[in-house]
Scaffold this motif. Structure first.
Motif, short mmCIF file in Angstrom:
data_model
loop_
_atom_site.label_atom_id
_atom_site.label_comp_id
_atom_site.label_asym_id
_atom_site.label_seq_id
_atom_site.Cartn_x
_atom_site.Cartn_y
_atom_site.Cartn_z
N ASN A 1 36.61 22.58 -6.82
CA ASN A 1 35.00 22.66 -7.61
C ASN A 1 35.08 21.63 -8.67
O ASN A 1 35.12 22.13 -9.78
CB ASN A 1 34.76 24.01 -8.17
N THR A 2 34.74 20.23 -8.34
CA THR A 2 34.72 19.31 -9.37
C THR A 2 33.26 19.35 -9.80
O THR A 2 32.34 19.08 -9.17
CB THR A 2 35.10 17.94 -8.72
N THR A 3 33.13 19.99 -11.33
CA THR A 3 31.77 20.13 -11.65
C THR A 3 31.55 18.90 -12.76
O THR A 3 30.24 18.80 -13.30
CB THR A 3 32.02 21.51 -12.52
N VAL A 4 32.40 17.98 -12.94
CA VAL A 4 32.15 16.97 -13.88
C VAL A 4 31.93 15.50 -12.99
O VAL A 4 32.83 15.32 -11.89
CB VAL A 4 33.14 16.86 -14.85
N ASP A 5 30.89 14.83 -13.11
CA ASP A 5 30.75 13.73 -12.20
C ASP A 5 31.50 12.19 -12.85
O ASP A 5 31.72 11.53 -12.14
CB ASP A 5 29.09 13.43 -12.36
N VAL A 6 31.56 12.32 -14.29
CA VAL A 6 31.94 11.21 -14.81
C VAL A 6 32.92 11.72 -15.90
O VAL A 6 32.39 12.68 -16.85
CB VAL A 6 31.03 10.19 -15.10
#
Length: 342
Positions: free
Chosen positions: A72-77
């Motif tokens: 669950n990658t919740t950060v985009d950058v």
């Protein structure tokens, strides 16, 4: 049933629309992220309608990896330092960058582009002194090692990185030959021999805040320091001066973590964040130089004098080779620790 399914779909549509209006960006907090907020995040939101959801961390790659491994990658950058970039690229936890969508690599300062990271700011380790106590202070890195011309203690970061480089630069090794020289046993010997010449005059610092404190107390006549720390001390009324000769540059990078919900949107943000005018805007709030050469014309003269990347300061410099330290650091650090104890 059809009516129920239409009603049920409304929250999903609303949630998706809300998600499209936000982008999650993680950086280092403090004065640095405050500068990013003013120069990048707020202007990006104003121009695109996409709000930046800010996150903060201390630079730990473990936090990024844990997020990715959870599925669950919740950060985009994410804003990362160079060692994290190298490790993350090697381990495949960052997306590859489509540089054709960013800009010409040759506009970036050497050493600030990567297959999975885009350079954003440059900071420097430099020589500094107190102009109030030493009006005619040092002017070159050689002066750090000249105890006859400038008697007294010197402050140095308690780390072989930067110190071995400064030693060779002061021993007349050209900047473009420093790492070639350090890659040989004879070169490492040469660097330590140069440090030996001032070993009895060294006061070691470990935290960045200590360097300006050593100058302020008069405990040292000069010290190596991070340029942002000297800038902040001067904002508080000090007259500390930087010697830009043979400064050692290092960078931060924007990366896209694996599993980011929309890599294209992440890349679009990065493209905006490294536009020449946007990079120049950061310098109004913190003295970290733009990585792009084309940004120089947009930097105000009063800000340019404090930047490591300004043409008047970027005369003779060396970019820290983090790949060299990743490969050789353990062995050299062992020798450094032994040398300290001798």
């Amino acid at each position: 049933m059809l009516a129920l399914s239409l009603v049920a779909s409304v929250p999903f549509v609303a949630t998706s629309a809300m998600a499209q209006d936000k982008l999650s960006v993680m950086s280092f907090g403090g004065a640095y992220q405050e500068a990013q907020r003013k120069a990048v995040f707020e202007t990006y939101a104003a121009s695109t309608g996409i709000k930046i959801d800010e996150q903060e961390y201390g630079g730990e790659i473990a936090k990024i990896k844990a997020m990715i491994e959870s599925g669950n990658t919740t950060v985009d950058v994410v804003d990362v330092d160079a060692p994290t970039l190298l490790q993350g690229c090697d381990e495949g936890i960052f997306e590859k960058i489509d540089w054709s969508a960013i800009g010409p690599k040759d506009d970036w300062i050497d050493g600030t582009t990567s297959e999975c990271g885009v350079g954003t700011i440059v900071y420097a380790t430099t020589l500094a002194y107190d102009g109030a106590k030493l009006p005619n202070g040092p002017s070159t890195i050689k002066d750090l090692f000249d105890t006859k011309k400038f008697p007294g203690k010197r402050g140095l970061w308690k780390n072989p990185a930067t110190n071995l480089e400064f030693a060779l630069l002061a021993d007349s090794v050209p900047a473009d030959k420093v790492y070639e020289t350090l890659s040989t046993p004879e070169g490492v010997d040469r660097a330590f021999a140069k440090l030996d010449t001032i070993k009895d005059s060294i006061v070691w610092w470990e935290a960045g805040a200590q360097a300006p404190q050593l100058l302020a107390s008069g405990e040292v006549v000069m010290t190596t320091a991070w340029n942002g720390r000297i800038y902040n001390a001067n904002k508080e009324g000090k007259d500390f001066r930087l010697v830009w000769d043979n400064q050692i540059l290092d960078s931060n990078y924007w990366v896209i973590p694996k599993g980011a919900k929309s890599p294209d949107r992440s890349l679009a943000f990065i493209k905006y964040a490294v536009e020449p005018k946007v990079l120049a805007g950061i310098t109004k709030y913190i003295p970290y130089g733009p990585v792009r050469k084309s940004s120089a014309e947009f930097v105000a003269p009063e800000d340019a004098k404090n930047l490591p990347t300004s043409p008047q300061n970027l005369t003779v410099s060396l970019t820290l080779d983090n790949a060299f330290w990743a490969d050789n650091g353990d062995e050299i650090r062992k020798r450094f620790t032994t040398w300290l104890a001798q």
